[in-house]
Design a protein around this motif. Sequence first.
Motif, PDB file in Angstrom:
ATOM      1  N   PRO A  20      44.708  27.413  39.175  1.00  0.00           N
ATOM      2  CA  PRO A  20      43.297  27.855  38.807  1.00  0.00           C
ATOM      3  C   PRO A  20      43.980  28.688  37.298  1.00  0.00           C
ATOM      4  O   PRO A  20      44.295  29.109  36.855  1.00  0.00           O
ATOM      5  CB  PRO A  20      42.895  28.794  39.739  1.00  0.00           C
ATOM      6  N   GLN A  21      42.664  28.790  37.009  1.00  0.00           N
ATOM      7  CA  GLN A  21      42.258  29.722  35.412  1.00  0.00           C
ATOM      8  C   GLN A  21      41.938  30.916  36.145  1.00  0.00           C
ATOM      9  O   GLN A  21      40.499  31.539  36.215  1.00  0.00           O
ATOM     10  CB  GLN A  21      40.867  28.922  34.895  1.00  0.00           C
ATOM     11  N   ILE A  22      42.553  31.945  36.423  1.00  0.00           N
ATOM     12  CA  ILE A  22      42.495  33.378  36.397  1.00  0.00           C
ATOM     13  C   ILE A  22      42.125  34.139  35.670  1.00  0.00           C
ATOM     14  O   ILE A  22      43.149  34.217  34.855  1.00  0.00           O
ATOM     15  CB  ILE A  22      43.759  33.712  36.863  1.00  0.00           C
ATOM     16  N   ILE A  23      40.984  34.679  36.095  1.00  0.00           N
ATOM     17  CA  ILE A  23      40.635  35.232  34.341  1.00  0.00           C
ATOM     18  C   ILE A  23      40.834  36.801  34.942  1.00  0.00           C
ATOM     19  O   ILE A  23      40.658  37.609  33.881  1.00  0.00           O
ATOM     20  CB  ILE A  23      39.052  35.104  33.989  1.00  0.00           C
ATOM     21  N   LEU A  24      41.079  37.192  35.814  1.00  0.00           N
ATOM     22  CA  LEU A  24      41.513  38.233  36.568  1.00  0.00           C
ATOM     23  C   LEU A  24      41.620  38.593  37.917  1.00  0.00           C
ATOM     24  O   LEU A  24      41.678  38.547  38.974  1.00  0.00           O
ATOM     25  CB  LEU A  24      39.681  39.641  36.508  1.00  0.00           C
ATOM     26  N   GLU A  25      42.999  39.302  37.867  1.00  0.00           N
ATOM     27  CA  GLU A  25      43.934  41.060  38.997  1.00  0.00           C
ATOM     28  C   GLU A  25      43.926  41.818  39.073  1.00  0.00           C
ATOM     29  O   GLU A  25      43.715  42.307  38.777  1.00  0.00           O
ATOM     30  CB  GLU A  25      44.988  39.395  39.182  1.00  0.00           C
ATOM     31  N   THR A  26      43.174  41.893  40.934  1.00  0.00           N
ATOM     32  CA  THR A  26      43.244  43.199  40.841  1.00  0.00           C
ATOM     33  C   THR A  26      43.779  44.044  42.297  1.00  0.00           C
ATOM     34  O   THR A  26      43.804  42.697  43.188  1.00  0.00           O
ATOM     35  CB  THR A  26      41.537  43.637  41.201  1.00  0.00           C
ATOM     36  N   GLU A  27      44.477  44.980  42.859  1.00  0.00           N
ATOM     37  CA  GLU A  27      44.634  45.140  44.086  1.00  0.00           C
ATOM     38  C   GLU A  27      43.005  45.169  44.735  1.00  0.00           C
ATOM     39  O   GLU A  27      43.246  45.266  46.458  1.00  0.00           O
ATOM     40  CB  GLU A  27      45.347  46.095  44.077  1.00  0.00           C
ATOM     41  N   ASN A  28      42.020  45.697  44.413  1.00  0.00           N
ATOM     42  CA  ASN A  28      41.136  45.436  45.985  1.00  0.00           C
ATOM     43  C   ASN A  28      40.152  44.782  45.280  1.00  0.00           C
ATOM     44  O   ASN A  28      39.425  44.643  44.497  1.00  0.00           O
ATOM     45  CB  ASN A  28      39.678  46.760  45.182  1.00  0.00           C
TER      46      ASN A  28
END
Length: 312
Positions: free
Chosen positions: A227-235
């Motif tokens: 996948p083209q993951i453009i952002l990761e966050t804990e929330n």
Amino acid sequence: MINFLNLEYFLAAAEELNFTKAARRLFISQQSLSNHILNMEKEFDVVLFNRTSPLTLTYAGQALKKRARQLLALKDETYRELADIKDFSIGKLTIGVSHTRGRVILPEILPIYREQFPNIDLCLVEGNSTELDQGLLHGDVDLIIGMLPFRVENVGTVPICEEEILLAVSDAVLERSFPGHASEIRAQLEGHTDLALLSHCPFLMINKGNRVRTLADEMFEDAQITPQIILETENIETVLALAIRGMGITFYPKMFISSHKDFNDKVRQHTAMNFYSLDSPKAHGTLGIGFYKDHYMSQAAREFIRIAKEVL
């Protein structure tokens, strides 16, 4: 004779591998901690620490570290068991749950629990799935709530209710990714949610270590796409809010949607939002409560499980 206080001091030093940090954690002086360690070494006639930089454990120290954890856990369990036998009127219960799942589930359980058992001291530990699993393993929490199966050994489970992970896709993402063909893609997704169809779309993901992310990664692997993951966050709430604004596609538990009183208002303000059931069996699971099999389960924990099963 060795006592529990000495074991607690030694274990803190063994975990920190730094007398200064361990003393600060124990709220004692470094000299006092050093004296306790020296007394233990004299009593056992072994060296527990290599006084190197950084500090390291000797073979004897490694063996005692393992035993110290077991003995201290057994002490705590013994006190809890005897307190239960004496009088189930006071006690403490520590629940481990993710931030978002706690917001959805705990308001259904805790008010009833508190009303029935007002003298039980309730504590919450919030974290991702990996952190909660480790907290249960190390005795920091009594029970954890999450999707089954839990990824830690020797954990007993009590199923609570069904759970499903949905694919959250805004019209804006489809129109941007499939100009002139968004309606066709929507129709295909409604009939068959093929992740490969969305392989070139932007994805918003919760951080690794969270159960939803683990399941999503497994489904990507099954679909043989990167996948083209453009952002990761804990929330996960941040992920959903960004998905609503059309920034990308994400995965979101069905249970959480029903808890959003203002969810429909947010959608109407920004863009049309679609939630699709995924074809993968990994997206369909069971929410459960986990407990460590080798630890004594208190009456407080048993009553929490009973109420959870009744209300969820």
